[in-house]
Design a protein around this motif. Structure first.
Motif, mmCIF file in Angstrom:
data_model
loop_
_atom_site.group_PDB
_atom_site.id
_atom_site.type_symbol
_atom_site.label_atom_id
_atom_site.label_comp_id
_atom_site.label_asym_id
_atom_site.label_seq_id
_atom_site.Cartn_x
_atom_site.Cartn_y
_atom_site.Cartn_z
ATOM 1 N N LEU A 227 0.866 -1.289 0.036
ATOM 2 C CA LEU A 227 -0.072 0.009 -0.076
ATOM 3 C C LEU A 227 0.805 1.234 -0.052
ATOM 4 O O LEU A 227 0.471 2.265 -0.515
ATOM 5 C CB LEU A 227 -0.908 -0.048 1.264
ATOM 6 N N ALA A 228 1.849 1.201 0.970
ATOM 7 C CA ALA A 228 2.943 2.501 0.864
ATOM 8 C C ALA A 228 3.771 2.458 -0.296
ATOM 9 O O ALA A 228 4.466 3.557 -0.420
ATOM 10 C CB ALA A 228 3.628 2.320 2.096
ATOM 11 N N GLY B 94 9.795 16.246 5.486
ATOM 12 C CA GLY B 94 9.399 15.530 4.273
ATOM 13 C C GLY B 94 7.860 15.288 4.180
ATOM 14 O O GLY B 94 7.041 15.621 4.820
ATOM 15 N N GLU B 95 7.608 14.570 3.079
ATOM 16 C CA GLU B 95 6.208 14.395 2.899
ATOM 17 C C GLU B 95 6.410 12.641 2.385
ATOM 18 O O GLU B 95 7.236 11.921 1.858
ATOM 19 C CB GLU B 95 5.504 14.887 1.770
ATOM 20 N N GLY B 96 5.141 11.953 2.474
ATOM 21 C CA GLY B 96 5.166 10.636 1.994
ATOM 22 C C GLY B 96 3.955 9.924 1.986
ATOM 23 O O GLY B 96 2.833 10.496 2.816
ATOM 24 N N ILE B 97 3.782 8.761 2.166
ATOM 25 C CA ILE B 97 2.595 7.810 2.382
ATOM 26 C C ILE B 97 2.737 7.075 3.433
ATOM 27 O O ILE B 97 3.617 6.349 3.915
ATOM 28 C CB ILE B 97 2.248 6.752 0.929
ATOM 29 N N ALA C 260 -5.115 1.419 4.179
ATOM 30 C CA ALA C 260 -5.414 2.481 3.194
ATOM 31 C C ALA C 260 -3.942 3.171 3.025
ATOM 32 O O ALA C 260 -3.468 3.444 4.193
ATOM 33 C CB ALA C 260 -6.623 3.286 3.347
ATOM 34 N N ALA C 261 -3.659 3.803 1.894
ATOM 35 C CA ALA C 261 -2.637 4.566 1.800
ATOM 36 C C ALA C 261 -3.052 6.033 2.093
ATOM 37 O O ALA C 261 -3.862 6.543 1.148
ATOM 38 C CB ALA C 261 -2.131 4.325 0.235
ATOM 39 N N LEU C 262 -2.470 6.670 3.113
ATOM 40 C CA LEU C 262 -2.745 7.988 3.372
ATOM 41 C C LEU C 262 -1.438 9.106 3.092
ATOM 42 O O LEU C 262 -0.428 8.595 3.389
ATOM 43 C CB LEU C 262 -3.295 8.167 4.710
ATOM 44 N N GLU D 289 -1.720 7.399 -3.063
ATOM 45 C CA GLU D 289 -2.586 7.696 -2.063
ATOM 46 C C GLU D 289 -4.022 7.364 -2.532
ATOM 47 O O GLU D 289 -4.588 7.561 -3.636
ATOM 48 C CB GLU D 289 -2.321 9.417 -2.449
ATOM 49 N N GLY D 290 -4.865 7.177 -1.541
ATOM 50 C CA GLY D 290 -6.004 6.512 -1.725
ATOM 51 C C GLY D 290 -6.496 5.043 -2.051
ATOM 52 O O GLY D 290 -7.501 4.669 -1.958
#
Length: 364
Positions: free
Chosen positions: A47-48, A71-74, A95-97, A168-169
């Motif tokens: 998922l990630a 940073g940013e990511g899933i 779920a991937a957020l 994402e999603g």
């Protein structure tokens, strides 16, 4: 875009870095360790947007509070429902957020199950020891200096793989997730020393109900219930202890050996819990019931192939999800991210050509 860096503000009860384990070193006396619920761990990584074996955080009952410092990511949380929250609000499991600097990840408390997996795009970046990042706390090996997470730790993630943003999603369908029914029996392949138990002992083992005792951890689950009769003594010449081995020492109570099990043992083993049911056991708490059901080795292999097929299906769904046309978020376009569709007008030898492109399918 920079990789995620998480600041641990509260460590939770027992949060460790785990991957698929340190396989291949049992002959040198090193236990395998690794995620207790391997199927949930691997689905979380899919998922990630990661490889299945990338390191994640295994959360036991009371989860940590993590602040996204850089940073940013899933992030994807799988396994037990421990009340996952993002910025104080309930967030979905499986779920991937998308998360970014300034977000806070936390857990309100257990609702069902025992262990959850926090999988971040890029995986947890800690030193590799014997081809694994897994934490084995009994020997202080792997993870964060061989220990559980503590307040103030800086949890760094690796660079995410391409296309991470497009995860994402993505949601894992229920049919692909592990089955955690507390009433389902654990399926067991007899052996390797079931001949060291009487017929009465084997009937007791397969026909009785046991309960998880307070002595239940990553090394093994000691069970309480009717005594299992040996044909002779309980001791054998020490041999290898596989994942899921059910050994019965002299007190005649079964112990199921799990991720942090020792490499060898000297007690007779009446059977081995098949690999797909290790997840269900690892999610049970002290006091919960356990029953055993005998199956053949061929049946156990078929179950393992079925479980692997579910991960194949999840990877296929991820490829479809990431390949589906999506609008480019303005902030992503501003950062120079690759667009997924576009159009341009070019001139060659005085003749104009209008070129359009669109990504239509990912190949894995």
């Amino acid at each position: 875009m920079s990789a995620l860096v998480l600041e641990c503000r509260l460590p939770g009860m027992f949060t460790t870095v785990q991957d698929s384990g340190r396989w291949g070193y049992q002959g040198k006396g090193m236990p395998v360790a690794g995620a207790m619920d391997l199927h949930a761990f691997r689905l979380g990584n899919i998922l990630a947007g990661n490889d299945e074996n990338d390191a994640a955080l295994e959360v036991t009952l009371l989860g940590p509070t993590l602040f996204v410092a850089e940073g940013e990511g899933i992030v994807a949380v799988t396994g037990a429902d421990l009340g996952f929250q993002v910025n104080g609000r309930p967030a979905p499991l499986w779920a991937a957020l998308a998360v970014k600097v300034g977000d806070t990840l936390s857990f309100s408390g257990p609702r069902s199950g025992c262990r959850a997996y926090l999988c971040f795009s890029g995986g947890i970046d800690v030193p590799v020891v014997m081809e694994s990042r897994s934490t084995y706390t009994r020997a202080l090996v792997g993870g964060f200096q061989g220990r559980a997470l503590k307040k103030g730790d800086s949890v760094r993630c690796g660079e995410p793989l391409p296309l991470w943003r497009r995860c994402e999603g993505l949601v894992c369908p229920e049919g692909l997730r592990p089955a955690y029914s507390p009433d389902a029996p654990l399926r067991v392949v007899p052996g390797p020393q079931d001949d060291l138990f009487t017929d009465k002992g084997k009937e007791t083992f397969y026909g009785s109900e046991y309960s998880v005792s307070n002595s239940a951890d990553r090394m093994g689950y000691r069970l309480d219930g009717p005594e299992i009769e040996h044909a002779g003594g309980a001791d054998i010449i020490s041999d290898a202890v596989p994942l899921g081995a059910v050994q019965v020492p002299g007190h005649r109570q079964p112990i199921v050996m799990l991720a942090d099990r020792q490499t060898t043992g000297g007690y007779a083993k009446i059977g081995v819990v098949c690999s797909v049911d290790i997840a269900a056991l690892s999610q049970r708490l002290p006091g919960q019931k356990v029953r055993f059901q005998k199956i053949s080795l061929d049946d156990a292999l078929a179950l393992a192939r079925e479980e692997a097929g579910k991960r194949d299906e999840m990877r296929r769904l991820r490829a479809l999800w990431r390949s589906a046309p999506k609008e480019v978020a303005p902030e992503a376009a501003d950062e120079g991210a690759h667009p997924f569709r576009g159009e341009a007008l070019i001139r060659v030898d005085g003749e104009e050509h209008r070129i359009s492109w669109e990504e239509i399918r990912e190949v894995e």
